[in-house]
Design an enzyme around this catalytic site. Structure first.
Site, PDB file in Angstrom:
ATOM      1  N   GLY A  37     -16.599   2.283  -0.710  1.00 37.62           N
ATOM      2  CA  GLY A  37     -18.023   4.096  -0.525  1.00 37.62           C
ATOM      3  C   GLY A  37     -19.288   3.417  -1.333  1.00 37.62           C
ATOM      4  O   GLY A  37     -19.662   4.828  -0.919  1.00 37.62           O
TER       5      GLY A  37
ATOM      6  N   SER B 205     -22.529   3.871   0.705  1.00 40.17           N
ATOM      7  CA  SER B 205     -22.155   4.783   1.078  1.00 40.17           C
ATOM      8  C   SER B 205     -22.943   6.384   0.716  1.00 40.17           C
ATOM      9  O   SER B 205     -23.987   5.906  -0.132  1.00 40.17           O
ATOM     10  CB  SER B 205     -20.527   5.585   1.695  1.00 40.17           C
ATOM     11  OG  SER B 205     -19.983   6.071   0.568  1.00 40.17           O
TER      12      SER B 205
ATOM     13  N   TYR C 260       0.711  -1.199   0.112  1.00 39.68           N
ATOM     14  CA  TYR C 260       0.272   0.205  -0.050  1.00 39.68           C
ATOM     15  C   TYR C 260       1.198   1.486   0.382  1.00 39.68           C
ATOM     16  O   TYR C 260       1.600   1.861   0.824  1.00 39.68           O
ATOM     17  CB  TYR C 260      -0.709   0.063   1.285  1.00 39.68           C
ATOM     18  CG  TYR C 260      -2.489  -1.057   1.022  1.00 39.68           C
ATOM     19  CD1 TYR C 260      -2.939  -1.657  -0.069  1.00 39.68           C
ATOM     20  CD2 TYR C 260      -2.548  -1.181   2.791  1.00 39.68           C
ATOM     21  CE1 TYR C 260      -3.287  -2.822   0.231  1.00 39.68           C
ATOM     22  CE2 TYR C 260      -3.881  -2.252   2.584  1.00 39.68           C
ATOM     23  CZ  TYR C 260      -4.049  -2.813   2.397  1.00 39.68           C
ATOM     24  OH  TYR C 260      -4.298  -3.753   1.904  1.00 39.68           O
TER      25      TYR C 260
END
Length: 333
Positions: A211, A214, A58
């Site tokens: 997301g 949401s 990451y």
């Protein structure tokens, strides 16, 4: 808040009922702020969230160094660190496959321990299956690191039932990290029953479908080229429009319940069993607090039925990854 803790699988560590996924803190979903990210990690630990998940790839190590900075102000004993390894990166932010060779396992671990500034990893897992290396060899190398004290538990990520069984025959497996959400339910047919048969926990990522489940995405949303969603089929054109109709339906149910769409999506996963621990990628303190509040939502059987009827498992448009990435998933074979 007094967050419930559970044992991860039969042999894993004791973790909070919900975990914090740190991937988004290293630019995967657009720009991120290190100071806000560290504040979010601190808020998670202070609230009782002790499971923090990262990957050595990451941000090409940025994420581990960020967590390492955050942990300087907290006790190492307050957290359970879950680390994925093995993905190969290039300076131009590209991907070069996966390396699960035993010598690579030890190399990756050495760098991870240094970047995090710790002497052991609580759960260490290959991020993907290396098709050129038997899973027995990869897990065997991690087992050696367990014996040496550098790793406490072994986990897996995005692998299918056969691979799970082969890995578990080498060393006890604490958990399988895999995508699981109201609109990503592929594990229910075979993988989840296998994990339960073997006493392996599930750490579920993608619970909010990057997301989508949401209030942060709309038809007008645009994504930077380095944002994962710019290349995700579920966020493209007609697929996004169709998927947002599902979110609108879920939003109506959430409003009636007095919660957010994200909280309802998290609560749905929590309701699927205590052996499933959602790992939520909150990047801001306010989102962390929203996430933790979902623990107070207890859905009845009727409410679960209503949600699943409104958002059927097969209703989502588009695969969860682009075609090339889907081909790398042992869990999808």
């Amino acid at each position: 808040m007094n967050i419930q803790q559970v044992t991860l699988g039969k042999t894993g560590p004791t973790v909070s009922r919900i975990g914090l996924g740190a991937m988004g803190m290293s630019g995967v979903y657009g720009p991120s702020d290190d100071a806000e990210s560290i504040a979010t990690i601190h808020a998670a630990i202070d609230s009782g969230v002790n499971l923090i998940d990262t990957g050595d790839f990451y941000g090409m190590g940025h994420n581990e160094m960020l967590i390492g900075r955050a942990l300087r102000d907290r006790s190492r004993d307050d957290v359970q660190l879950s680390v994925k390894f093995g993905a190969l990166r290039s300076p131009d932010n590209g991907w070069g496959g996966f390396d699960g060779r035993p010598e690579a396992v030890k190399n990756f671990l050495a760098y991870t321990l240094t970047r995090l500034g710790v002497d052991h990893i609580d759960i260490y897992r290959p991020a993907r299956l290396d098709p050129a290396v038997p899973i027995e060899d990869t897990v065997g190398a991690i087992a050696e690191m367990v014996q040496a004290g550098y790793v406490r538990h072994i986990g897996l990520s995005e692998v299918g039932s056969e691979t799970i069984r082969r890995a578990a025959a080498v060393h006890p497996i604490a958990d399988l990290q895999i995508e699981y959400a109201l609109i990503s339910r592929g594990i229910e047919a075979d993988i989840l029953p296998t994990a339960r048969e073997l006493g392996i926990g599930i750490t579920a990522y993608g619970v909010l479908s990057r997301g989508l489940l949401s209030d942060s995405v709309s038809v007008a949303s645009t994504f930077a080229a380095n944002d994962f969603r710019a290349h995700s089929p579920r966020f493209q054109g007609d697929n996004l429009a169709r998927n947002l109709t599902l979110v609108d339906t879920l939003g109506t149910i959430a409003k009636e319940r007095g919660v957010t769409v994200a909280q309802l999506a998290i609560a749905w996963v929590l309701a699927q069993g205590d052996d499933i621990v959602p790992v939520i990628g909150a990047r801001k303190v306010v989102r962390l607090h929203e996430t933790v509040a979902a623990l107070d939502i207890h859905l009845t059987a009727d409410e679960l039925a209503t949600i699943e009827s409104a958002v059927p498992a097969d209703a989502v448009a588009g695969d969860r990854y682009a075609e090339a990435q889907m081909a790398m998933l042992d869990s999808e074979r």
